[in-house]
Design a protein around this motif. Structure first.
Motif, PDB file in Angstrom:
ATOM      1  N   UNK A   1     -16.884  76.768 -71.182  1.00 14.20           N
ATOM      2  CA  UNK A   1     -17.103  77.362 -72.341  1.00 14.20           C
ATOM      3  C   UNK A   1     -17.818  76.489 -73.629  1.00 14.20           C
ATOM      4  N   UNK A   2     -17.646  75.187 -73.252  1.00 10.87           N
ATOM      5  CA  UNK A   2     -18.371  74.234 -74.205  1.00 10.87           C
ATOM      6  C   UNK A   2     -19.573  73.780 -73.188  1.00 10.87           C
ATOM      7  N   UNK A   3     -20.568  73.075 -73.848  1.00 13.86           N
ATOM      8  CA  UNK A   3     -21.565  72.436 -73.250  1.00 13.86           C
ATOM      9  C   UNK A   3     -21.105  71.305 -72.027  1.00 13.86           C
ATOM     10  N   UNK A   4     -21.547  71.098 -71.154  1.00 12.71           N
ATOM     11  CA  UNK A   4     -20.994  70.132 -70.169  1.00 12.71           C
ATOM     12  C   UNK A   4     -22.088  69.191 -69.912  1.00 12.71           C
ATOM     13  N   UNK A   5     -21.478  67.965 -69.513  1.00 11.55           N
ATOM     14  CA  UNK A   5     -22.555  66.764 -69.066  1.00 11.55           C
ATOM     15  C   UNK A   5     -22.557  67.182 -67.597  1.00 11.55           C
ATOM     16  N   UNK A   6     -23.576  67.624 -67.220  1.00 15.00           N
ATOM     17  CA  UNK A   6     -23.914  67.875 -65.784  1.00 15.00           C
ATOM     18  C   UNK A   6     -24.213  66.559 -64.813  1.00 15.00           C
ATOM     19  N   UNK A   7     -24.736  65.636 -65.467  1.00 13.45           N
ATOM     20  CA  UNK A   7     -24.827  64.293 -64.515  1.00 13.45           C
ATOM     21  C   UNK A   7     -23.560  63.904 -64.165  1.00 13.45           C
ATOM     22  N   UNK A   8     -22.460  64.093 -64.972  1.00 12.12           N
ATOM     23  CA  UNK A   8     -21.180  63.433 -64.463  1.00 12.12           C
ATOM     24  C   UNK A   8     -20.462  64.358 -63.425  1.00 12.12           C
ATOM     25  N   UNK A   9     -20.926  65.651 -63.360  1.00 14.31           N
ATOM     26  CA  UNK A   9     -20.346  66.648 -62.427  1.00 14.31           C
ATOM     27  C   UNK A   9     -20.977  66.508 -61.348  1.00 14.31           C
ATOM     28  N   UNK A  10     -22.351  66.264 -61.538  1.00 16.06           N
ATOM     29  CA  UNK A  10     -23.255  65.941 -60.082  1.00 16.06           C
ATOM     30  C   UNK A  10     -22.614  64.738 -59.186  1.00 16.06           C
ATOM     31  N   UNK A  11     -22.188  63.777 -60.207  1.00 17.62           N
ATOM     32  CA  UNK A  11     -21.533  62.638 -59.496  1.00 17.62           C
ATOM     33  C   UNK A  11     -20.064  62.904 -58.950  1.00 17.62           C
ATOM     34  N   UNK A  12     -19.389  63.427 -59.491  1.00 17.74           N
ATOM     35  CA  UNK A  12     -18.036  64.009 -58.970  1.00 17.74           C
ATOM     36  C   UNK A  12     -18.268  64.603 -57.764  1.00 17.74           C
TER      37      UNK A  12
ATOM     38  N   UNK B   1     -30.098  65.644 -60.778  1.00 15.12           N
ATOM     39  CA  UNK B   1     -30.026  65.589 -62.435  1.00 15.12           C
ATOM     40  C   UNK B   1     -31.513  65.713 -62.570  1.00 15.12           C
ATOM     41  N   UNK B   2     -32.304  64.820 -62.125  1.00 17.13           N
ATOM     42  CA  UNK B   2     -33.570  65.238 -62.269  1.00 17.13           C
ATOM     43  C   UNK B   2     -34.086  66.459 -62.169  1.00 17.13           C
ATOM     44  N   UNK B   3     -33.784  67.085 -61.046  1.00 15.56           N
ATOM     45  CA  UNK B   3     -34.051  68.569 -60.695  1.00 15.56           C
ATOM     46  C   UNK B   3     -33.711  69.534 -61.701  1.00 15.56           C
ATOM     47  N   UNK B   4     -32.298  69.477 -62.223  1.00 18.99           N
ATOM     48  CA  UNK B   4     -31.813  70.367 -63.162  1.00 18.99           C
ATOM     49  C   UNK B   4     -32.616  70.074 -64.418  1.00 18.99           C
ATOM     50  N   UNK B   5     -32.855  68.913 -64.622  1.00 15.01           N
ATOM     51  CA  UNK B   5     -33.703  68.400 -66.077  1.00 15.01           C
ATOM     52  C   UNK B   5     -35.043  69.338 -65.939  1.00 15.01           C
ATOM     53  N   UNK B   6     -35.852  69.119 -64.979  1.00 11.16           N
ATOM     54  CA  UNK B   6     -37.225  69.607 -64.937  1.00 11.16           C
ATOM     55  C   UNK B   6     -37.364  71.274 -64.903  1.00 11.16           C
ATOM     56  N   UNK B   7     -36.137  71.759 -63.904  1.00 10.98           N
ATOM     57  CA  UNK B   7     -36.096  73.043 -64.059  1.00 10.98           C
ATOM     58  C   UNK B   7     -35.911  73.935 -65.203  1.00 10.98           C
ATOM     59  N   UNK B   8     -34.976  73.085 -66.111  1.00 16.23           N
ATOM     60  CA  UNK B   8     -34.687  73.583 -67.321  1.00 16.23           C
ATOM     61  C   UNK B   8     -35.855  73.828 -68.376  1.00 16.23           C
TER      62      UNK B   8
END
Ligand code: HEM
Length: 489
Positions: A162-173, A301-308
């Motif tokens: 519902x709120x923005x998320x820190x995707x790099x943390x979720x990718x680590x999880x 993380x890099x992929x998500x960044x550059x895709x966006x």
């Protein structure tokens, strides 16, 4: 008193002057181009490493000096495709170049593990034993563990997005939970808790510390003292790390009905002739945990960044995924391997933000070695510095642009001359990445599940996220905020 001082200073100036002239003009490596200060002393390299900027500085030096640069008196950096095989491969009948023994400061009492074992024969024995855990068959058997963790990531993100998320943390999880499950048959519940387990967060600090101390050890050989004088908190965290590893490994080895994981493939070789010792398995577990999670999380993380940041790529990727699959559950190891555009995105992602941008140095034998046509003197450190190689205009057209199409079978005209063989994200030769197929499969699946299940936008505060990320062997990643909206099904 003052004349003693003047005499000492004069002697020092003469010594440093003679020493600098020797290293600049008479040293066996003096024929190689590079900045004078770097040729005289290892200090500029150590300084940039400590600042987390070394790969970027080495890339600038290659832009200025060409495909081979002398980055320290005894240290050469290469960026051509041929250099990979010459440095990391094993030509028949010739020795394998040894890893730089001081690149990382290791505790002298540590037992060897797969990554750091210096002896090629011993490494070969370990590698043969561990390779069963990474075979095609093992990977197929492990798919349910990997898939269930990725599904859990999707479910958990749906709950919190519902709120923005820190995707790099979720990718680590997700990558830590997968590798924990595969190594110990038991994960760290990072996805469940939405937090990194402290055992895991310690690992990054450990790798960063031994990398920086390793470099200082090669400038001033007193880093071992620093290790001994390390603050109590650091020594306690090492003890905690070892105790946790032992507890988890012993629990896993005692399990009579394990799921297919790394240990089910290697357990039968423990304490057998030509097999593995318990301590080798114990030490290598930490390597699996760090090597198998930070790397994939950073690359994703890099992929998500550059895709966006590249709407054309975002649209083509989403189009491929949502036209191929009707439901997220259909996406699996076999069919994700046939997604041409997704695969091109993964390749381009590994080029543009490689998780190990440097520090894979090897030592030439005393008699010298030939690298990419250059005669290199003996006892010289040599490496392909991947950030520099992947960001050089001599290898890739528009290297700063994210262009997956360069990896397609018929690339657009300006990209046709790209030197694709320069990209060796998993290295080559007998010490290349044992987890290559696992990593590729994991990254494809995670990427596909994210962009199939969510519409994704970057938050304004994360625009420019990749600029100046600091490198301490791995890349230090601050929070990367995105908005994820579940796609209506
Ligand atoms: C994007 C992901 C990954 C990248 C880019 C990557 C890259 C590399 C590279 C370049 C090396 C050679 C290191 C050296 O020469 O010192 C290596 C070694 C290694 N990697 Fe990976 N890796 C990745 C994922 C994984 C995964 C998922 C695992 C699973 C456990 C793994 C386990 C290892 C191990 C154990 C070694 C040491 C192999 C040996 O010395 O025989 N890596 N990796």
């Amino acid at each position: 008193m003052s004349s003693y001082l003047i005499l000492t200073l004069t002697a020092l100036v003469i010594f440093l002057g003679t020493f600098s002239v020797y290293r600049l003009y008479l040293h066996p490596n003096s024929k190689f181009p590079g900045p004078k200060l770097w040729a005289i002393s290892r200090v500029p390299m150590a300084y940039n490493l400590a600042r987390g900027r070394l790969p970027y500085r080495i890339a600038e030096l290659h832009d200025k000096y060409g495909p081979v640069v002398r980055v320290a008196p005894n240290d050469l950096s290469f960026i051509t495709a041929e250099a990979w095989n010459d440095i990391y491969g094993k030509p028949v009948g010739r020795p394998q170049l040894a890893k730089d023994p001081v690149a990382f400061l290791r505790n002298p009492n540590d037992y060897a593990d797969l990554l750091f074992e210096p002896d090629p024969t011993e490494h070969g024995r370990m590698r043969r034993n561990f390779s069963h855990a990474f075979s095609e068959k093992s990977l197929r058997d492990q798919e349910p563990i990997i898939g269930s963790n990725i599904e859990k990531m999707v479910t958990r993100i749906r709950e919190v997005c519902k709120d923005p998320i820190d995707i790099t943390a979720w990718l680590n999880y997700v990558t830590f939970d997968i590798i924990g499950d595969l190594t110990f048959g038991d994960n760290f519940q990072c996805l469940d808790s939405g937090n990194l387990h402290p055992w895991v967060s310690n690992l990054f600090t450990w790798v960063a510390t031994i990398g920086v101390l390793g470099m200082f050890q090669s400038v001033l050989p007193v880093a071992h003292l620093l290790l001994r004088m390390a603050p109590k908190s650091m020594r306690d965290s090492e003890k905690y790390h070892r105790a946790m590893t032992k507890e988890r490994l012993d629990k896993r080895l005692a399990n009579p009905n394990p799921r297919p994981d790394f240990m089910s493939a290697v357990q039968r070789f423990v304490d057998r002739p030509y097999g593995l010792t318990y301590m080798e398995v114990f030490q290598t577990c930490s390597i699996f945990m760090v090597g198998g999670s930070e790397t994939t999380a950073t690359t994703l993380t890099g992929m998500v960044y550059y895709i966006l940041r590249t709407p054309r790529v975002y649209n083509l990727l989403v189009e491929e995924l949502r036209s191929t699959f009707k439901d997220s559950s259909e996406i699996n190891m076999a069919n994700s391997g046939k997604l041409n555009y997704t695969i091109a995105v993964v390749n381009e992602g590994m080029r543009i933000l490689h998780p190990l941008p440097g520090n894979l140095r090897r030592v030439t034998p005393p008699e010298g070695w030939v690298v990419a046509g250059w005669k290199v003197p003996g006892n010289t450190l040599v490496a392909v510095d991947s950030y520099a190689a992947y960001h050089s205009r001599s290898n890739f057209h528009n290297p700063k642009e994210f262009v997956p199409e360069r990896w397609m079978s018929d690339p657009p005209a300006p990209y046709k001359n790209d030197k694709l063989k320069v990209l060796q994200p998993f290295s080559v030769g007998p010490r290349n990445c044992i987890g290559k197929n696992l990593a590729l499969m994991e990254m494809r699946l995670i990427l596909a599940k994210i962009f199939f299940n969510f519409d994704v936008e970057i938050m304004p505060e994360s625009v420019g996220y990749v600029e100046g990320l600091k490198v301490y062997t791995f890349i230090k990643r601050p929070p990367f905020m995105i908005k994820m909206t579940p796609v209506a099904v």
